[in-house]
Write an enzyme that holds these catalytic residues in place. Structure first.
Site, PDB file in Angstrom:
ATOM      1  N   GLU A 173      10.530  -4.353   3.740  1.00 12.00           N
ATOM      2  CA  GLU A 173      11.489  -3.593   2.631  1.00 12.00           C
ATOM      3  C   GLU A 173      10.056  -3.982   1.749  1.00 12.00           C
ATOM      4  OE1 GLU A 173      13.092  -7.794   2.229  1.00 12.00           O
ATOM      5  OE2 GLU A 173      11.892  -8.464   1.055  1.00 12.00           O
ATOM      6  N   CYS A 191       5.218  -3.678  -4.742  1.00 10.10           N
ATOM      7  CA  CYS A 191       5.408  -4.619  -3.781  1.00 10.10           C
ATOM      8  C   CYS A 191       5.166  -4.040  -2.659  1.00 10.10           C
ATOM      9  CB  CYS A 191       5.865  -5.833  -3.907  1.00 10.10           C
ATOM     10  SG  CYS A 191       6.497  -7.314  -2.854  1.00 10.10           S
ATOM     11  N   CYS A 226       6.310 -13.078   9.494  1.00 11.61           N
ATOM     12  CA  CYS A 226       5.205 -13.375   9.411  1.00 11.61           C
ATOM     13  C   CYS A 226       5.082 -14.341  10.742  1.00 11.61           C
ATOM     14  CB  CYS A 226       5.733 -13.833   8.099  1.00 11.61           C
ATOM     15  SG  CYS A 226       3.442 -14.587   7.639  1.00 11.61           S
ATOM     16  N   CYS A 254       5.597 -20.844   6.014  1.00  9.90           N
ATOM     17  CA  CYS A 254       5.590 -21.667   4.537  1.00  9.90           C
ATOM     18  C   CYS A 254       7.204 -22.063   4.578  1.00  9.90           C
ATOM     19  CB  CYS A 254       5.491 -20.400   3.593  1.00  9.90           C
ATOM     20  SG  CYS A 254       3.772 -20.400   4.029  1.00  9.90           S
ATOM     21  N   CYS A 298       9.600 -19.753   1.591  1.00 12.76           N
ATOM     22  CA  CYS A 298       9.953 -18.457   2.362  1.00 12.76           C
ATOM     23  C   CYS A 298      10.670 -18.054   3.030  1.00 12.76           C
ATOM     24  CB  CYS A 298       8.487 -17.994   2.399  1.00 12.76           C
ATOM     25  SG  CYS A 298       8.330 -16.204   2.923  1.00 12.76           S
ATOM     26  N   CYS A 319       9.942 -10.937  -2.633  1.00 14.76           N
ATOM     27  CA  CYS A 319      10.198 -10.410  -1.606  1.00 14.76           C
ATOM     28  C   CYS A 319      10.327 -11.275  -1.128  1.00 14.76           C
ATOM     29  CB  CYS A 319       8.406 -10.093  -1.965  1.00 14.76           C
ATOM     30  SG  CYS A 319       7.733  -9.396  -2.748  1.00 14.76           S
TER      31      CYS A 319
HETATM   32  N1  SAH Z   1       2.194 -14.274   2.694  1.00 10.63           N
HETATM   33  C1  SAH Z   1       1.124 -13.256   1.677  1.00 10.63           C
HETATM   34  C2  SAH Z   1       1.668 -12.257   0.773  1.00 10.63           C
HETATM   35  C3  SAH Z   1       3.363 -12.477   1.530  1.00 10.63           C
HETATM   36  S1  SAH Z   1       4.557 -13.561   0.140  1.00 10.63           S
HETATM   37  C4  SAH Z   1       1.315 -14.749   1.485  1.00 10.63           C
HETATM   38  O1  SAH Z   1       2.097 -15.862   1.733  1.00 10.63           O
HETATM   39  O2  SAH Z   1       0.637 -14.671  -0.124  1.00 10.63           O
HETATM   40  C5  SAH Z   1       4.087 -12.957  -1.424  1.00 10.63           C
HETATM   41  C6  SAH Z   1       4.505 -14.461  -2.606  1.00 10.63           C
HETATM   42  O3  SAH Z   1       5.991 -14.908  -2.517  1.00 10.63           O
HETATM   43  C7  SAH Z   1       3.645 -15.638  -1.939  1.00 10.63           C
HETATM   44  O4  SAH Z   1       2.782 -16.168  -2.915  1.00 10.63           O
HETATM   45  C8  SAH Z   1       4.466 -16.742  -1.894  1.00 10.63           C
HETATM   46  O5  SAH Z   1       4.388 -17.637  -1.225  1.00 10.63           O
HETATM   47  C9  SAH Z   1       5.988 -15.771  -2.563  1.00 10.63           C
HETATM   48  N2  SAH Z   1       7.082 -16.949  -1.800  1.00 10.63           N
HETATM   49  C10 SAH Z   1       7.734 -16.211  -0.912  1.00 10.63           C
HETATM   50  N3  SAH Z   1       9.070 -16.760  -1.015  1.00 10.63           N
HETATM   51  C11 SAH Z   1       9.493 -17.637  -1.942  1.00 10.63           C
HETATM   52  C12 SAH Z   1      10.280 -17.797  -2.814  1.00 10.63           C
HETATM   53  N4  SAH Z   1      11.483 -17.822  -2.191  1.00 10.63           N
HETATM   54  N5  SAH Z   1      10.100 -18.621  -4.097  1.00 10.63           N
HETATM   55  C13 SAH Z   1       9.272 -17.526  -4.406  1.00 10.63           C
HETATM   56  N6  SAH Z   1       8.385 -17.374  -4.232  1.00 10.63           N
HETATM   57  C14 SAH Z   1       8.226 -17.471  -2.594  1.00 10.63           C
HETATM   58 FE1  SF4 Z   2       3.991 -15.446   5.136  1.00 12.12          FE
HETATM   59 FE2  SF4 Z   2       5.894 -16.411   3.705  1.00 12.12          FE
HETATM   60 FE3  SF4 Z   2       4.180 -18.273   4.185  1.00 12.12          FE
HETATM   61 FE4  SF4 Z   2       4.014 -15.226   3.001  1.00 12.12          FE
HETATM   62  S1  SF4 Z   2       4.905 -16.796   2.123  1.00 12.12           S
HETATM   63  S2  SF4 Z   2       2.496 -16.161   4.247  1.00 12.12           S
HETATM   64  S3  SF4 Z   2       5.160 -14.092   4.042  1.00 12.12           S
HETATM   65  S4  SF4 Z   2       5.326 -17.228   5.654  1.00 12.12           S
END
Ligand code: SAH
Ligand code: SF4
Length: 422
Positions: free
Chosen positions: A130, A143, A150, A154, A157, A395
């Site tokens: 996306e 974005c 991935c 996390c 996420c 995202c």
């Molecule tokens: N993998 C990279 C970039 C993609 S995630 C990283 O983790 O930095 C982009 C941002 O969105 C990151 O800071 C991530 O922690 C945040 N993010 C992911 N899921 C989220 C959610 N459900 N609510 C708010 N922020 C979120």
């Molecule tokens: Fe991967 Fe989501 Fe963690 Fe970013 S926040 S490293 S996209 S699992």
């Protein structure tokens, strides 16, 4: 030409990422499409030239045509060789037969009532990812995704629930920016047959909507370092998309060994997904912390090439109720950023829930209190306004794809079965 044809699908068989990270499947930079044509999008000019000469052009012709094609691709947004009017009429079908100018396929496009746009895109071999465009008064931010899924998990996420399918190629990464420009109508307007030396102001679009890029879509960009670097080089190239590196931000969850390279070889702004201030909580919610701990991460930030008070590092901090949002956490955040003397700003992100997520977003008053403490500590800590909530535009939050849902479910089932067997 034929020598390049290996199979109809991208060849991911023998390309482990060298060095410090776990191997992930990476398609080769030159993988012919099903019809045997090679996609030139995402290739540096020297590589295009090489392909043209291998296909039969003499060196001088190959050099000239590569220069022209590159200009049409990135400056003019051409999606067909037939549009390249300064290339001879006989040469255009010759190119068309052997090469193609790719764009990711749009599987779905949505427009939020606050102007945010979201696209579900599909690679040539059928994987979905996306892209989101967020317009503001003074800027428009795209974005961009770096991977399908991935490898990291996390816990807050949604992308983290998906298994990594594969890295995106440079063409698929820069292709997102090109597609956004297509959709926003931001290629030079007017006649397509303006010659190279014409006054560019004649055909350059004014008041661009797309002004900034953040590598914050699906995936961990520093686990796909080479492809992200090569794509961003095309975005930053004055003869390419010509976007300043100051308008590009790469977000990492903390792949410490790749951070210095990111500063040196790409030179873009850095955002770090910090999300917690102690080992226990960060180990849980950002599990890469077990590999590269907080102190190591903050030291790598302090050493980040190009960081300064005018180019601060952004620390992203997702607000999770009763997990990482106390006043003590805020004070500890200030202490840590001061200890490492970091030119920092903190971006507080209200948690965006998704079906099955185990967290809740912190209360607004809690977020305000956290933000105030960080501000009082002398560090800017704005709260990010959720955008495009009506279309789930955050995202990693695309819920509309039945395919993606079922894949995530299948992965979970497979993992449960593996655990049961163990
Ligand atoms: N993998 C990279 C970039 C993609 S995630 C990283 O983790 O930095 C982009 C941002 O969105 C990151 O800071 C991530 O922690 C945040 N993010 C992911 N899921 C989220 C959610 N459900 N609510 C708010 N922020 C979120
Ligand atoms: Fe991967 Fe989501 Fe963690 Fe970013 S926040 S490293 S996209 S699992």
């Amino acid at each position: 030409m034929r020598a390049y044809i290996r199979s109809a699908m991208p060849d991911t068989s023998s390309m482990p990422i060298p060095g410090l990270v776990d191997p992930v499947p990476t398609p080769r930079d030159v993988t012919p499409r099903r019809d045997g044509r090679v996609d030139v999008l995402g290739l540096p000019r020297t590589r295009i030239r090489e392909l043209f000469s291998r296909a039969g052009l003499d060196e001088k012709q190959a050099k000239l045509r590569a220069k022209q094609v590159y200009h049409w691709l990135y400056h003019r947004g051409a999606i067909s060789f037939a549009d390249m009017t300064d290339i001879s009429k006989t040469m255009r079908p010759w190119l068309e037969e052997r090469f193609v100018i790719g764009r990711p396929e749009v599987a779905e496009a949505q427009h939020s009532n606050d102007g945010t746009r979201k696209w579900l895109l599909r690679t040539d071999d059928g994987h979905e990812f996306e892209m989101v465009f967020i317009p503001d008064a003074d800027r428009g931010t795209l974005c961009v995704s770096s991977q399908v899924g991935c490898t990291l998990n996390c816990t807050f996420c949604h992308t983290g629930t998906m298994r990594l399918v594969r890295n995106l190629t440079p063409g698929e990464i820069v292709g997102q920016v090109m597609l956004a420009r297509d959709s926003l109508g931001e290629w030079p307007k007017g006649k397509m047959d303006v010659s190279d030396d014409a006054d560019e102001t004649e055909y350059r679009a004014d008041g661009r909507l797309l002004t900034n890029i953040v590598m914050m879509g699906m995936g961990e960009p520093l686990y796909n370092f080479d492809n992200v670097r090569d794509a961003l080089k095309l975005v930053m190239d004055g003869e390419g998309l010509a976007l300043s590196k100051r308008r590009i931000t790469l977000s990492t969850s903390g792949v410490v060994p790749a951070m210095a390279r990111c500063g040196e070889e790409i030179g873009v702004n850095l955002a770090v997904s910090l999300h917690a201030v102690n080992k226990e909580v960060r180990d849980e919610i950002v599990p890469i912390n077990r590999k590269y701990g907080l102190e190591e991460l903050l030291q790598a930030c302090a050493d980040y090439p190009g960081a300064s008070n005018s180019r601060r590092i952004t620390f992203e901090y997702v607000m999770l109720k009763d997990k990482n949002d106390s006043d003590e956490d805020a004070h500890e955040l200030v202490r840590l950023l001061r200890k490492y003397d970091l030119p920092a700003k903190v971006n507080l992100i209200p948690f965006n829930p998704w079906p099955g997520s185990i967290y809740e977003c912190s209360e607004p008053a809690r977020i305000r209190s956290f933000s105030n403490i960080v501000f009082e500590g002398g560090i800017s800590a704005p709260v990010r306004t959720p955008r495009g909530r009506d279309i789930d535009a955050a995202c990693g939050q695309l819920k509309t794809s039945a395919l993606k849902k079922s894949r995530a479910e299948l992965d979970r089932e497979a993992e449960a079965a593996e655990l049961a067997q163990a």
